[in-house]
Enzyme design. Structure first.
Site: not given
Ligand code: AP5
Ligand code: MG
Ligand code: ZN
Length: 219
Positions: A13, A88, A127, A160, A171
């Site tokens: 994402k 989410r 990552r 992270r 997660r």
């Molecule tokens: P990356 O692009 O970083 O993946 P992502 O989908 O953004 O994954 P996240 O871990 O950021 O998602 P998340 O939903 O767990 O975390 P968030 O910060 O939202 O890519 C991942 C890796 O893969 C990278 O190294 C990249 O280089 C590689 N990659 C990408 N595409 C690729 C491809 N095509 N091929 C190969 N490699 C690839 O949330 C964190 C925390 O915040 C949650 O756990 C929760 O506690 C809280 N939170 C956030 N939003 C909410 C909400 N709406 N409600 C409640 N709590 C929330």
């Molecule tokens: Mg992300």
């Protein structure tokens, strides 16, 4: 136009948000980034979110929805934004729809980046993220030009706290239980676009851009 990026932790994402933001000239609204920013600055919001994030659980809806609605009330979101990591839960999705509807606005598309579960662990444990601009890198799949340094802003790269195997598993569990139902929610509204996220990063980006250009032509 308001877009949503849907997908499991590690689906890409944050990686693809960059491309959409450029293509559509819209701001990037990432709930996880906003929470991490608050945590770093030691704000009340950061303190409220910390224990949930550490455990890999969702921050309660009330706190999350308030944060996002405040963010999109800022003038740069007048014409839309790209949501990443929000909504989410079904309650978050409904609250967002209700808030937009009040202003005569709506979600244009929810872009679902589809990746098999087996690929996610490697993506997350490999990552590194920029401390300053939050750009994600991967030690094998998308390394920075200079180790430990962000290509875009020269910021420091770090792992992270929630990218530990144990927390990742939690997660993923939370994602399948609470966020997967959103696919059905947006699909029923005719708003879901699926993209194969199990391809090279550039190809995923190309597929999304092609879709967005098609949308713009129809407008
Ligand atoms: P990356 O692009 O970083 O993946 P992502 O989908 O953004 O994954 P996240 O871990 O950021 O998602 P998340 O939903 O767990 O975390 P968030 O910060 O939202 O890519 C991942 C890796 O893969 C990278 O190294 C990249 O280089 C590689 N990659 C990408 N595409 C690729 C491809 N095509 N091929 C190969 N490699 C690839 O949330 C964190 C925390 O915040 C949650 O756990 C929760 O506690 C809280 N939170 C956030 N939003 C909410 C909400 N709406 N409600 C409640 N709590 C929330
Ligand atoms: Mg992300
Ligand atoms: Zn950076």
């Amino acid at each position: 136009m308001f877009f949503i990026l849907l997908g499991a932790p590690g689906a890409g994402k944050g990686t693809q948000a960059d491309i959409i933001v450029k293509e559509m000239s819209l701001p990037h609204v990432a709930s996880g980034d906003l929470f991490r920013h608050a945590l770093k600055n030691g704000t009340e919001l950061g303190k409220q979110a910390e224990s949930y994030m550490k455990a890999g659980n969702l921050v309660p809806d009330g706190i999350t929805i308030k944060m996002i609605l405040e963010r999109i009330a800022q003038p740069d979101c007048n014409d839309g934004c790209v949501f990443d990591g929000f909504p989410r839960t079904l309650d978050q999705a409904k609250a967002l729809d209700a808030a937009l509807e009040k202003q005569g606005k709506s979600i244009e598309k929810a872009i679902y980046i589809e990746v098999p579960e087996s690929a996610l662990l490697d993506r997350l444990t490999g990552r590194f993220v920029c401390r300053t601009c939050q750009t994600p890198y991967h030690k094998k799949n998308s390394p920075p030009k200079k180790e430990g340094v962000c290509d875009k802003c020269s910021g420091e790269l770090y792992q992270r706290a929630d990218d530990k195997e144990e927390t990742i598993k939690e997660r993923l569990k939370v994602y399948f239980a609470q966020t997967m139902p959103l696919l059905d929610y947006y699909n029923k509204k005719g708003r879901l676009f699926r993209v194969n996220g199990n391809q090279h990063i550039d190809q995923v980006g190309k597929d999304i851009v092609k879709f967005l250009r098609g949308l713009k032509q129809k407008k």
